[in-house]
Design a protein around this motif. Structure first.
Motif, PDB file in Angstrom:
ATOM      1  N   ALA A   1       0.800  -1.226   0.000  1.00  0.00           N
ATOM      2  CA  ALA A   1       0.000   0.000   0.000  1.00  0.00           C
ATOM      3  C   ALA A   1       0.838   1.285   0.000  1.00  0.00           C
ATOM      4  O   ALA A   1       0.469   2.269  -0.638  1.00  0.00           O
ATOM      5  CB  ALA A   1      -0.934  -0.017   1.198  1.00  0.00           C
ATOM      6  N   HIS A   2       1.993   1.271   0.696  1.00  0.00           N
ATOM      7  CA  HIS A   2       2.734   2.498   0.862  1.00  0.00           C
ATOM      8  C   HIS A   2       3.775   2.732  -0.235  1.00  0.00           C
ATOM      9  O   HIS A   2       4.535   3.683  -0.177  1.00  0.00           O
ATOM     10  CB  HIS A   2       3.408   2.489   2.231  1.00  0.00           C
ATOM     11  CG  HIS A   2       4.131   1.203   2.494  1.00  0.00           C
ATOM     12  ND1 HIS A   2       3.481   0.065   2.890  1.00  0.00           N
ATOM     13  CD2 HIS A   2       5.429   0.869   2.360  1.00  0.00           C
ATOM     14  CE1 HIS A   2       4.355  -0.920   3.005  1.00  0.00           C
ATOM     15  NE2 HIS A   2       5.541  -0.463   2.675  1.00  0.00           N
ATOM     16  N   VAL A   3       3.822   1.821  -1.198  1.00  0.00           N
ATOM     17  CA  VAL A   3       4.784   1.959  -2.297  1.00  0.00           C
ATOM     18  C   VAL A   3       3.991   2.185  -3.573  1.00  0.00           C
ATOM     19  O   VAL A   3       2.988   1.527  -3.800  1.00  0.00           O
ATOM     20  CB  VAL A   3       5.630   0.666  -2.448  1.00  0.00           C
ATOM     21  CG1 VAL A   3       6.659   0.817  -3.548  1.00  0.00           C
ATOM     22  CG2 VAL A   3       6.295   0.312  -1.144  1.00  0.00           C
ATOM     23  N   ARG A   4       4.413   3.196  -4.397  1.00  0.00           N
ATOM     24  CA  ARG A   4       3.638   3.354  -5.635  1.00  0.00           C
ATOM     25  C   ARG A   4       4.529   3.821  -6.779  1.00  0.00           C
ATOM     26  O   ARG A   4       5.573   4.444  -6.578  1.00  0.00           O
ATOM     27  CB  ARG A   4       2.463   4.304  -5.420  1.00  0.00           C
ATOM     28  CG  ARG A   4       2.891   5.644  -5.005  1.00  0.00           C
ATOM     29  CD  ARG A   4       1.818   6.422  -4.285  1.00  0.00           C
ATOM     30  NE  ARG A   4       2.500   7.518  -3.630  1.00  0.00           N
ATOM     31  CZ  ARG A   4       2.854   8.618  -4.270  1.00  0.00           C
ATOM     32  NH1 ARG A   4       2.576   8.794  -5.539  1.00  0.00           N
ATOM     33  NH2 ARG A   4       3.532   9.566  -3.633  1.00  0.00           N
ATOM     34  N   ALA A   5       4.059   3.485  -7.986  1.00  0.00           N
ATOM     35  CA  ALA A   5       4.764   3.924  -9.186  1.00  0.00           C
ATOM     36  C   ALA A   5       4.521   5.409  -9.373  1.00  0.00           C
ATOM     37  O   ALA A   5       3.385   5.868  -9.304  1.00  0.00           O
ATOM     38  CB  ALA A   5       4.259   3.142 -10.386  1.00  0.00           C
ATOM     39  N   THR A   6       5.584   6.180  -9.554  1.00  0.00           N
ATOM     40  CA  THR A   6       5.423   7.630  -9.665  1.00  0.00           C
ATOM     41  C   THR A   6       5.722   8.156 -11.063  1.00  0.00           C
ATOM     42  O   THR A   6       5.325   9.255 -11.400  1.00  0.00           O
ATOM     43  CB  THR A   6       6.362   8.343  -8.674  1.00  0.00           C
ATOM     44  OG1 THR A   6       7.636   7.722  -8.731  1.00  0.00           O
ATOM     45  CG2 THR A   6       5.822   8.257  -7.271  1.00  0.00           C
TER      46      THR A   6
ATOM     47  N   ARG B   1      -8.909  -3.171   6.787  1.00  0.00           N
ATOM     48  CA  ARG B   1      -8.534  -1.749   6.860  1.00  0.00           C
ATOM     49  C   ARG B   1      -7.716  -1.517   8.110  1.00  0.00           C
ATOM     50  O   ARG B   1      -8.051  -0.696   8.949  1.00  0.00           O
ATOM     51  CB  ARG B   1      -9.798  -0.878   6.864  1.00  0.00           C
ATOM     52  CG  ARG B   1     -10.488  -0.838   5.532  1.00  0.00           C
ATOM     53  CD  ARG B   1      -9.806   0.160   4.619  1.00  0.00           C
ATOM     54  NE  ARG B   1     -10.334   0.103   3.263  1.00  0.00           N
ATOM     55  CZ  ARG B   1      -9.676  -0.439   2.235  1.00  0.00           C
ATOM     56  NH1 ARG B   1      -8.520  -1.005   2.418  1.00  0.00           N
ATOM     57  NH2 ARG B   1     -10.192  -0.440   1.032  1.00  0.00           N
ATOM     58  N   HIS B   2      -6.661  -2.275   8.225  1.00  0.00           N
ATOM     59  CA  HIS B   2      -5.806  -2.229   9.403  1.00  0.00           C
ATOM     60  C   HIS B   2      -5.366  -0.800   9.707  1.00  0.00           C
ATOM     61  O   HIS B   2      -4.806  -0.135   8.849  1.00  0.00           O
ATOM     62  CB  HIS B   2      -4.573  -3.087   9.121  1.00  0.00           C
ATOM     63  CG  HIS B   2      -3.940  -3.615  10.354  1.00  0.00           C
ATOM     64  ND1 HIS B   2      -4.069  -4.916  10.762  1.00  0.00           N
ATOM     65  CD2 HIS B   2      -3.190  -3.013  11.288  1.00  0.00           C
ATOM     66  CE1 HIS B   2      -3.426  -5.091  11.879  1.00  0.00           C
ATOM     67  NE2 HIS B   2      -2.875  -3.962  12.222  1.00  0.00           N
ATOM     68  N   GLY B   3      -5.623  -0.332  10.928  1.00  0.00           N
ATOM     69  CA  GLY B   3      -5.208   1.011  11.305  1.00  0.00           C
ATOM     70  C   GLY B   3      -6.206   2.087  10.910  1.00  0.00           C
ATOM     71  O   GLY B   3      -6.025   3.258  11.218  1.00  0.00           O
ATOM     72  N   GLY B   4      -7.273   1.711  10.212  1.00  0.00           N
ATOM     73  CA  GLY B   4      -8.279   2.693   9.805  1.00  0.00           C
ATOM     74  C   GLY B   4      -9.214   3.034  10.953  1.00  0.00           C
ATOM     75  O   GLY B   4      -9.085   2.501  12.050  1.00  0.00           O
TER      76      GLY B   4
END
Lengths: 547, 313
Positions: free
Chosen positions: A61-66, B123-126
């Motif tokens: 989730a915290h990594v994305r193509a920019t 939704r972990h942490g939501g």
């Protein structure tokens, strides 16, 4: 000209703040044509898996193509909505993974898991779906498709599970197959079969394959073209022959040179005549695991039967074999981490077997072991120095003496003595393995056992560790028992090799004899399965073996 | 498999024997005389002695235990000192309300907590995750009787939506039956919702990090299917385990809840029997609960076979 299936251009993937670098990969451009296998080759941290996940839309989730684009059959998958992505996954592109042991859902029958693919993306009736699944099971050469359909993953072998994954991935004849290290977790003979299968199916279906690997041998077996990555940057790309035979970049050359040659060096090291008792003498070692089920019925598994071996001073003996061959069991019996069922073990003329744990203590000092995974064999809450001096201090060394020795050992393994006050987490895998070696050397062992000591390391790092081990062995005149599944490593470092299969020694002899004139069919099969035989890797490393 | 079943069922016997001894001793060794309770305030010492004799309480402890235990083996739990009825008949009369309350509670708890837990894990942490965690701390800490009276005060007395107390059999009409059970079940379910939701969240969160989830997504499956068929199916064993534990713990909760809502179930029977020193009833009810407990555990163990094909007995 065949059509382009995947066209990646200028791809950049940003990492969250606080990572060791801002971009996982940057400025990556390559393409995959229909009917072609393109290998993404790189060591750990090169970003090769990130590229695969970006194309599949499976990034964390915290990594994305920019930046850049990834065109799948002309459409940019980076711009797809989650719905659109879901619709093309499995249909136009699909993926197989490294760990067949965990990639399948353990509580769902294999047939059902493949069936999900069809129910999700087609409107075929149940009858038709089942027929198609049994059909593809036969295509991937699974035995008894009907039985496999109803089996759960735990009832199948690693190779069979990977076949299920391949069947699932190719079910809907996708244009692009992404294979992320699909054979890394498999035994070498199984690996050869799976590579052949991927090759064959890919040709039949004219699939474009993006094949991710760290293994030069696998590249040599399967690639049409190669893309070399280093720390998120594209180093070079070209056809297989261009990259493997006339690499343009120094990094590629270094990678190629680091691959140990399958051919043992000419001048085999001559161990000195055994004037004294061998450092290690094992006679008729047997280890039988007995488990009882709920009704008290016994089940016996022979992990080692009738194992005989000796290791002389200054000699390196390798035990090679596939998983389940019993090679690690033998090592663990020798150091008495596990109790042998029967047999005779002598270290420096003294019996190891049948002794109480307490009376073993002085002998334990003489036999030390380096384990496979340097990430797990060091206590994360203990400084490197504390880990190294713990052993000697247990045997009565004073703290200052042990510490001074630890500093000298750090230099021997080419680490700064000041690093003794740091924690294992601050070191790379290769550095940690050096620390593990220093820790064993602190005990002044006569016999050093390396249980797959370089298997978890990148090829360039492994080469350095092997070099270090050879050098240390020369200097300290150690007896070295080297356990490995990697024939290339064994060829380079061992004076003698022992080949094990299903708990028994099938062949042993001088490394050069065994590798050039294998006597047993199993040894021949192992050697034939080693990937990339036709490429003579690692010429420069002939010097690696003790000369 | 069959051998496993037989073995487990035979294991019930020593468990019940130990329970029987402990219950028997606790009752006899705590102060209080059932004869005095039955005889009332105006009885003479002689009256009390006669009653003791008629109840068999004048025999030595070991003899009393022997008589009682022999009767149990033939399925006879003895006669109530107070109601003058066989204990088995008393339990039979009071079983239905308790069973219905427990069933409502557990169904309600599972229906609410499992989806909540799955969503929180997804939704972990939501906000939902944090909200649920906050609620579960509250759910764990609030005593059943406090919550019970608060609910009665708001829902029944202020809003006049549901009856305050009592129980109606299903034969007396479906709505009266259900309406009398809603508040007790909600009261009792809160703690189980907190418990099961937390365990579900943890188990599903863990399953979601597994490789087969990535495989499922790479197949292009919709998220709902990934969550239910892949994540929840793999998280089922710990969830079912905690539901089993929940049902067992429910036995304790039922006692208080039945008292608050005046439901004539086994909980009330137990409370009344303890106060009246009605030894055979207390012993009988506890034995009955023990058997139920062991059987629930057996059912949970058997369910593992269905939930996880790797488990075989």
């Amino acid at each position: 000209m065949s059509r382009v299936v995947l066209d990646v251009s200028g791809l950049g993937v940003a990492l969250p703040h606080g990572s060791d670098r801002a971009h996982a990969v940057r400025d990556i451009s390559f393409s995959v044509n229909a009917g072609e296998i393109v290998c993404l080759l790189g060591e750990s941290g090169s970003g090769k898996s990130i590229i695969a996940q970006t194309v599949m839309g499976l990034l964390p989730a915290h990594v994305r193509a920019t930046e850049g684009q990834a065109l799948l059959l002309g459409e940019d998958v980076l711009k797809y909505t989650p719905e659109q992505l879901r619709a093309v996954r499995g249909v136009r592109m699909s993926m197989i993974f490294q760990e067949p042991m965990t990639a399948l859902n353990p509580v769902m029958a294999c047939g059902e898991q493949v069936d999900e693919m069809l129910t999700q993306h087609t409107a075929l009736p149940a009858e038709e779906r089942r027929r198609k699944i049994l059909d593809i099971f036969a295509q991937v050469k699974l035995p008894e498709p009907e039985r496999i359909y109803a089996s759960y993953p735990h009832q199948l072998s690693g190779g069979q599970r990977q076949r299920i994954m391949i069947a699932m991935a190719l079910m809907l004849e996708p244009a692009l197959l992404i294979a992320d290290e699909p054979t890394t977790a498999l035994d070498v003979t199984t690996q050869a079969e799976i590579l052949r299968l991927i090759r064959q199916l890919q040709r039949e279906h004219n699939t474009g394959v993006l094949f991710i690997t760290h293994d030069m041998g696998v590249v040599a077996e399967i690639a049409d073209r190669v893309v070399v990555l280093q720390l998120g940057k594209l180093v070079e790309q070209g056809t297989k022959l261009e990259v493997l035979q006339s690499p343009r970049e120094a990094y590629t050359r270094m990678l190629l040179d680091a691959v140990p040659s399958l051919e043992p060096p000419e001048l085999a090291h001559q161990p000195e005549a055994p004037a004294v008792a061998p450092v290690l003498l094992v006679r008729d070692l047997q280890k039988t695991y007995v488990s009882r089920n709920w009704f008290g019925r016994k089940r016996e598994v022979d992990a080692a039967i009738g194992v005989n071996l000796t290791v002389e001073r200054g000699e390196t003996v390798g035990i090679v074999g596939e998983s389940g061959s019993g090679k690690s069991t033998v090592a663990r019996c020798i150091v008495r981490l596990i109790e042998p069922t029967a047999g005779h073990i002598e270290v420096l003329g003294q019996h190891m077997h049948g002794r109480s744990i307490a009376s073993l203590k002085p002998l334990r000092k003489k036999v030390q072991i380096v384990f496979q995974d340097p990430y797990r064999s060091l206590n994360p809450r203990q400084t490197v120095g504390a880990a190294i001096i713990e052993g000697p201090m247990n045997f009565g060394a004073s703290r200052t003496a042990a510490w001074q020795r630890a500093e000298a050992l750090m230099e021997l393994v080419r680490l700064a003595p000041s690093a003794l006050n740091r924690y294992p987490s601050e070191f790379s895998g290769g550095q940690r393995q050096r620390i593990c070696i220093a820790r064993t050397l602190a005990m002044d062992p006569e016999l050093l056992i390396c249980d797959e000591a370089v298997s978890a390391l990148d090829v360039s790092v492994a080469a350095q560790i092997l070099e270090l081990l050879a050098e240390i062995q020369q200097r300290l005149h150690l007896a070295l028992l080297f356990i490995t599944h990697d024939l290339r490593v064994a060829a380079q470092i061992c004076d003698r090799v022992i080949v094990m299969e299903k708990g028994r020694i099938v062949e042993q002899g001088r490394t050069r004899d065994v590798f050039t004139h294998p006597q047993q069919p199993y040894t021949r099969a192992l050697l034939a399965a080693a990937p990339g035989r036709e490429f003579a890797f690692g010429h420069k490393h002939a010097a690696l073996a003790p000369a | 498999m069959l051998q496993f079943l037989i073995r487990r069922l035979l294991a019930v016997i020593p468990v019940l024997f130990v329970v029987a001894v402990v219950v028997f001793l606790i009752l006899r060794l705590t102060p209080g005389d059932p004869a005095a309770v039955i005889a009332g305030n105006s009885a003479t010492l002689e009256d009390i002695a006669n009653i003791r004799k008629s109840l068999g309480l004048d025999e030595p402890l070991l003899i009393q235990f022997g008589i009682w235990f022999k009767a149990i083996l033939t399925g006879d739990l003895g006669h109530s000192f107070y109601y003058r009825l066989p204990v088995t008949e008393l339990i039979g009369q009071r079983l239905e309300p308790t069973f219905m309350l427990a069933l409502f509670t557990i169904v309600l708890a599972v229906m609410v907590s499992v989806p909540l837990g799955v969503l929180a894990a997804w939704r972990h942490g939501g906000w939902l995750d944090r909200g649920l965690m906050g609620f579960s701390v509250l759910g764990f800490s609030i005593p059943v009787f406090v919550l019970g009276y608060i609910l009665i005060w708001i829902v029944s007395l202020k809003l006049n939506l549901l009856p305050v107390q009592g129980y109606k059999r299903i034969g007396e009409g479906f709505w009266p039956f259900v309406s009398h059970l809603i508040l007790p079940a909600v009261t009792l379910a809160v703690i189980y919702i907190a418990l099961i939701a937390r365990v579900t969240r943890a188990a599903v969160s863990e399953a979601l990090t597994e490789d087969y989830i990535r495989t499922a997504r790479s197949k292009g499956l919709p998220e709902v299917r990934v969550l239910i068929k892949h994540a929840l199916a793999n998280a089922a064993v710990p969830i079912v385990t905690v539901i089993g534990i929940g049902i067992a713990l429910l036995i304790g909760g039922v006692v208080v809840t039945e008292t608050v809502y005046a439901i004539p179930g086994l909980g009330q029977l137990t409370v009344d029997a303890v106060l009246a020193r009605d030894f055979p009833v207390v012993q009988g009810v506890i034995l009955f609960f023990s058997v139920a407990y062991v059987l629930i555990n057996l059912l949970v163990d058997l369910s593992y076979i269905v939930l996880d094909p790797r488990i075989r007995y």
